[in-house]
Structure formats: C-alpha cells, structure tokens
Design a protein around this motif. Structure first.
Motif, PDB file in Angstrom:
ATOM      1  N   PHE A   1       6.821  -6.291   1.748  1.00  0.00           N
ATOM      2  CA  PHE A   1       6.724  -4.900   1.329  1.00  0.00           C
ATOM      3  C   PHE A   1       7.369  -4.756  -0.039  1.00  0.00           C
ATOM      4  N   MET A   2       6.639  -4.134  -0.987  1.00  0.00           N
ATOM      5  CA  MET A   2       7.162  -3.875  -2.324  1.00  0.00           C
ATOM      6  C   MET A   2       6.996  -2.396  -2.644  1.00  0.00           C
ATOM      7  N   SER A   3       7.953  -1.844  -3.397  1.00  0.00           N
ATOM      8  CA  SER A   3       7.857  -0.429  -3.755  1.00  0.00           C
ATOM      9  C   SER A   3       8.591  -0.174  -5.062  1.00  0.00           C
ATOM     10  N   CYS A   4       8.290   0.970  -5.669  1.00  0.00           N
ATOM     11  CA  CYS A   4       8.994   1.392  -6.885  1.00  0.00           C
ATOM     12  C   CYS A   4       8.700   2.861  -7.127  1.00  0.00           C
ATOM     13  N   GLY A   5       9.324   3.435  -8.156  1.00  0.00           N
ATOM     14  CA  GLY A   5       9.067   4.803  -8.563  1.00  0.00           C
ATOM     15  C   GLY A   5       7.955   4.862  -9.602  1.00  0.00           C
ATOM     16  N   THR A   6       7.339   6.015  -9.729  1.00  0.00           N
ATOM     17  CA  THR A   6       6.213   6.163 -10.659  1.00  0.00           C
ATOM     18  C   THR A   6       6.613   5.885 -12.097  1.00  0.00           C
ATOM     19  N   TYR A   7       7.895   6.123 -12.423  1.00  0.00           N
ATOM     20  CA  TYR A   7       8.336   5.946 -13.800  1.00  0.00           C
ATOM     21  C   TYR A   7       8.983   4.579 -14.049  1.00  0.00           C
TER      22      TYR A   7
END
Length: 639
Positions: A297-303
């Motif tokens: 699972f990978m994630s981040c913020g839009t900015y």
C-alpha cells in the motif's frame, strides 16, 4: 457550519482545559482565535510550518489588557504544528496544546474536516494503549513503545496479529497516538467491522549509538525492531506469530524504514504500508523480490508531487511484474490528515486470509544498561518522548537526488553538571533577554553563549536534591524551553529538572524487569470530552485470583494524571519496592482530580476478577505539596 467539536480534537500529551482565556479557540464556523498574554511585548505573531498553515506570520492585535489576539476566518482543516513569535523571537507557548514534533516540544491545534469523523472519540468500545519499556541492544538505552490492544483484551484469551507502525522524522513513539489518533481510528474500524482485530505497536525509530553520525536512516532500527521490540511484544502480549500475522507501516521517515526493513526481511512480514514515501525508490527491492507480500500500500498528499510521481513509477513497475499494489492520493500536503486517512484505508486490508503461525523471530538480544545511563535517562524522561535524542534534521540529498539528511546534535535545554548545579540553555537568536528560574526562586538572567551562536546560557546553583519546576521567560513573556523535559503544573506546561537524591534513590530507573502503564479512554458524550485514566501493572501481571492491592492516585485540578509517571516517577518507586520484595503486587490507578468513582471502578474490574477482594488505598495530591514530598508520602504508604 461545522458539526459540534469532538473531544478528541483537543487532546494533547501536554494540555488540559484550564481556567482563563484559551490560547487557541476553534469556532463552529471554522474561524480560529489566537490569544497570548504578553504584557511586555510590542509585537506578537503566529505562523505555521507550511502547507495549509503557511509560515507567513499573522499579526495579533493588543487587547489593552496585556494580551494580544487575532481571529482568522475560514481556517483550513488539519492538525497544525505552529509557532508563536514575541517581538520576532520564536517561542513555544506554555498555555497552548503541546505535542512532540520537529525533534522538540511544539504547539499544536486542530481544525476538523467537515463530515469526516473516523478519528473522533465515539460512544463505542475503546481499546487500551499500553506504554512498555524495553532495552535496545543497538543503543544500550531503555526505551518505550506504545501498544494498542483492542477492546476486551484484558479479560479475554484471544491471540491477535500485529501491525508495527512508525512515526516520521522529528516525531516520537507518542506521535501516532496523540497526533495520529491511531487508537481512535482502530476503535472505529473494529466497531464498524471493517478490519480484523489486531495489536498495533508504535516505537521510537531512533536507534543512534553514542557518537554516531548516520545519514538518512537514524541508526540501525532494523536490528532494534527484530531483536528487541518484536521479541518483547511476542513475549508479553497474546499475539499470533509468523509472517502471515505481522505487518509494518510508517509515515515519511517511518515509511522509508518500513520499505527498507520489509525489503530485507520479506520472510518476516506479509504487508507494507508506505505513507508519504520519502524513499519510494526503495519499493523496487520489494517488487524485485522472489517473495510476495499480501498487501503493498502506497499513499501521499495531492501536493506531494515528487512522491506522487515516484508512486506512479513504482505502481507501473509492479504492474509490469504482474504483482499487485494499492496506491492512494488524499487531499493535503506532508501532514497528519493524509497519514490518518492512509492508516484508515490500509488497516482493513490486513490479515484477511488464514495463515500459518511460525516462531520465526530470533531470540531477543539483551543488553545491560549502566547505572550512569539510567541516571541520565531518569533526569530526562518525559511524556513527550521517553528517551529524547537532542538532535535536529538537516535535509540533504545524494548525487542521485535521494534523501540523505543528517542529524546534528543540539544542546540540552537543562543539563546537570554536578550535584546542586545545572546549566540551562535556550535558543533565541533574536531575543533581547532570556531568564530562567526554579519554583519560588528569583529569575536568573541568561547570557549569550559565546560558543554557540543564537543560544543563551546560565548556571543555577544550590539546587536541592529531587524534582524542580523550571520556568523560562523571553523578553518578559512566559515560554517553554522546547529542548528540555516538559510536564504540566499550575494549569500550564512547565519544564523541570531532576537533581539526583542520594538519600532517596527510589525514583531512579533501574535495570530490572519493568511493568507496563495502560492508558484507558472513556468518551463522555454530554461533556464532549475524553476521560483518561493511567494504570500501572507490575511485570508479568496476570488477571488471576491472587493477593494484590490497588492504589488510587488523584492529581491536583491544575495537573494531569500523566504527571504521576515522569514528574512524580511513581512507577519507578513502585518497582524499587517490588524488586526489593517490600511490597505485594500492586496496581496503581492514576487519575485526574475530577475523575468519578464509577469510571475508576470500571477500569479496576479489567484487572481484578469479579468477586475478588483487593485492598485499596486512595492518595490525593495536596495543594502546595511538591513532588518530592508526595514521593516520600507514597513511599511511606507502600503496601
């Protein structure tokens, strides 16, 4: 209009609702009011660290009574780290909420996101968060980890899988509980049937050896995790052992540690959660491995554009290899709202298939701790971070543009140099004056340090043995020293020091088998607040029919229950008597002054079987009683 403010949003390790005007007020319409009493100041400002609360300073207006205020409309939701500025000097406000971030005590507040409540306290069964001590073979330090167990753990016999969850750079083992609200997120997911019941372990990711100057990874945390933390958890909690029942995740630095450790130990972990992966390129090693994880699972913020680009490349690589990974992007920057949502979406994916239990972790590598080390840790232990590292982060990249930050040492805010003498140090390069004082003593004017630019320093002499609050002022305004131990007293955050007491060594941390401290939460819907009770249980405690006692300790109304831990050092005293065979097994129940008898009894029942009689003693803190006197009263009342 925003919905009614939830009590979980105003919970910090250092803060409680107090009399007088609050430093930060979040209104129902989303406006935020900042207030600071600073009668000697000419200019007062606040500013964030970037993202939704930018580092552009906001001017506060004088109210004509010594205070300064500003009301900011339509403040963006988020959990915000921020700074106050008095005549241009950056300070930490002792009357506002404080967490641990940027390797120091830092002011914190939260504006809720409309219609998002998965991290709120609710009227549902709550799990327990236990504070556990273990010895790091890597650093030869005594350290703490925070362990979430689901509701019913104390009374049952079920065994659970385990998620090892890591904080980001500059934060500590406390981050996922206080800033991340991980325990409340787990409560919600479990109550709604969205995830398997599991144990979550949150540890300090700094495994520095003395004198070590590491690059990017802060010491050998891999070794500490595999040879100390996991063995401790598997020996002290009811867990399901083996790769199929073990996962790891982390944010920012913790995501890099997750990727690195899982890639090197694919036979030990079945899942990896990489939140804001600052070393996302390391995911290639997981993709290229012959072993395959159940969940990636990978994630981040839009900015977080650079991380997002890296995630897209890794996702394509997994697809080309015929392997599956999940990628999520949430509105936001490199900040806690993104990471809370990441945890909320990651946890339901874990441990969904039946697996095989295996005893695959090597035996614990033990280490002895010198008394000198334990004495030093006794002086520095605090609720924000049990084993402070006194470093900062200097962000750098290598030739390939990959993270290669370093961790320069910073001076301790308070340092005992000899019996009766302490050196205080305060960073305030723009200040005109900096002062420090012990309880009831005159303020000492500090001088500019000739060797360390931007620092002020001074010596305090004739300090009597034991505990002392230490107060700081910058340009005449009350402040916190962010680089010294932080506690709570007199309805405000305070710094403190611990002068060794040869005649009363009971407060010293010992090289012994330690008990655990359990944090119990109760959501009070009518008051919209969260009640917190701390319970100490001795080592090897079992809920069984045997002789034991209960001691209820009640804090002053101007303190918090957590003050008994590191300011009072009451568990240390209890362990001295238990190790010496001078006390029966005793449960310590530590509460705020306003706690009700009914809630205390409900908590005690978790540890004492129904129908068992247990001798109970109640000790309340007395107005005007300092911690040294209370410690002796407690010791004299040992059971």
């Amino acid at each position: 209009m925003n919905e009614k403010r939830n009590g979980a949003l105003d919970r910090y390790p250092i803060e409680k609702k107090r009399a007088g005007r609050p430093s930060v007020t979040v209104k129902e319409d989303g406006a935020v009011i900042f207030y600071l009493y600073a009668p000697a100041a000419k200019i007062v400002q606040v500013a964030g660290l970037g993202g939704y609360f930018t580092n552009k300073k906001i001017d506060l207006m004088p109210d004509g009574q010594g205070g300064f205020f500003a009301e900011v409309q339509d403040f963006h939701w988020g959990m915000h780290y921020y700074f106050w500025y008095v005549d241009g000097v950056r300070i930490c406000n002792p009357y506002a909420g404080i967490s641990y971030g940027c390797f120091a005590a830092i002011n914190t507040f939260e504006v809720q996101e409309k219609n998002v409540d998965f991290y709120f306290a609710k009227d549902i069964p709550h799990g327990t968060v236990s504070i556990c001590k273990y010895v790091s073979k890597v650093s030869s330090h005594l350290k703490e980890c925070y362990v979430y167990t689901p509701y019913g753990y104390e009374e049952g016999d079920e065994r659970y899988p385990v998620l090892y969850l890591q904080h980001g750079v500059g934060e500590s083992e406390t981050g996922w509980i206080w800033q991340g609200k991980a325990n409340l997120i787990m409560d919600c997911l479990i109550a709604e049937g969205k995830c398997e019941k599991m144990i979550v372990v949150m540890s300090s990711g700094y495994a520095f050896k003395d004198g070590e100057k590491p690059v990017f990874y802060p010491g050998n945390f891999e070794s500490e995790l595999i040879h100390n933390i996991i063995p401790y958890i598997e020996n002290n909690f009811r867990v399901r052992k083996g790769r199929d029942y073990r996962a790891m995740a982390g944010l920012s630095l913790g995501s890099a540690q997750t990727t690195d450790i899982v890639a090197k130990n694919m036979k030990l972990f079945s899942a990896a959660g990489v939140f804001s992966g600052v070393a996302i390129h390391e995911m290639e090693r997981i993709c290229d491995s012959d072993e395959q994880l159940d969940v990636v699972f990978m994630s981040c913020g839009t900015y977080e554009e650079q991380i997002r680009e890296g995630m897209e490349q890794i996702e394509q690589k997994f697809e080309n290899a015929g392997k599956y990974c999940i990628s999520k992007v949430y509105e936001g920057y490199h900040e806690w709202h993104v990471w809370r949502k990441s945890l909320y979406d990651f946890v339901p994916l874990l441990f969904r298939k039946a697996g095989a239990e295996t005893d695959d972790i090597p035996g614990e590598r033990t280490a002895r701790i010198t008394r000198q080390r334990l004495q030093r840790q006794t002086m520095e232990e605090q609720i924000l971070m049990f084993d402070p590292v006194y470093r900062q982060i200097r962000f750098e990249t290598d030739e390939a543009g990959r993270p290669a930050g370093k961790y320069p040492d910073i001076p301790h805010g308070i340092c005992i140099t000899e019996q009766g003498t302490a050196v205080v140090c305060f960073e305030a390069p723009e200040a005109v004056s900096v002062e420090a004082a012990l309880d009831g003593k005159e303020f000492l004017k500090l001088r500019k340090d000739q060797e360390r630019q931007g620092y002020w320093t001074g010596e305090i002499h004739n300090i009597t043995p034991g505990y002392h609050n230490v107060y700081f002022r910058v340009n005449g305004t009350d402040v916190m020293n962010p680089d010294a131990p932080v506690g709570y007293s007199g309805d405000r955050a305070v710094n403190y020091l611990e002068m060794p007491d040869p005649e009363f060594p009971l407060t010293e941390l010992a090289d012994t088998v330690h008990g655990q401290v359990h944090i119990h939460y109760d959501y009070l819907a009518e008051e919209e607040k969260v009640s917190t009770i701390y319970v100490y249980t001795p080592a090897y405690f079992e809920r069984a029919e045997k002789e034991r006692s209960v001691m209820i300790l009640k804090a002053l109304s101007t303190e918090t229950a957590s003050c008994f831990l590191h300011q009072g050092k009451i568990p240390n005293i209890m362990e001295y008597f238990l190790a010496a065979g001078k006390a029966v097994e005793t449960i310590l129940v530590m509460t705020n002054a306003e706690e009700t008898a009914e809630r205390m009894q409900n908590i005690i029942k978790k540890y004492i079987p129904d129908g068992q009689k247990a001798k109970a003693i109640v000790m309340e803190r007395s107005d005007g009683e300092d911690w040294n006197s209370f410690r002796r009263r407690f010791a004299a009342c040992r059971i």
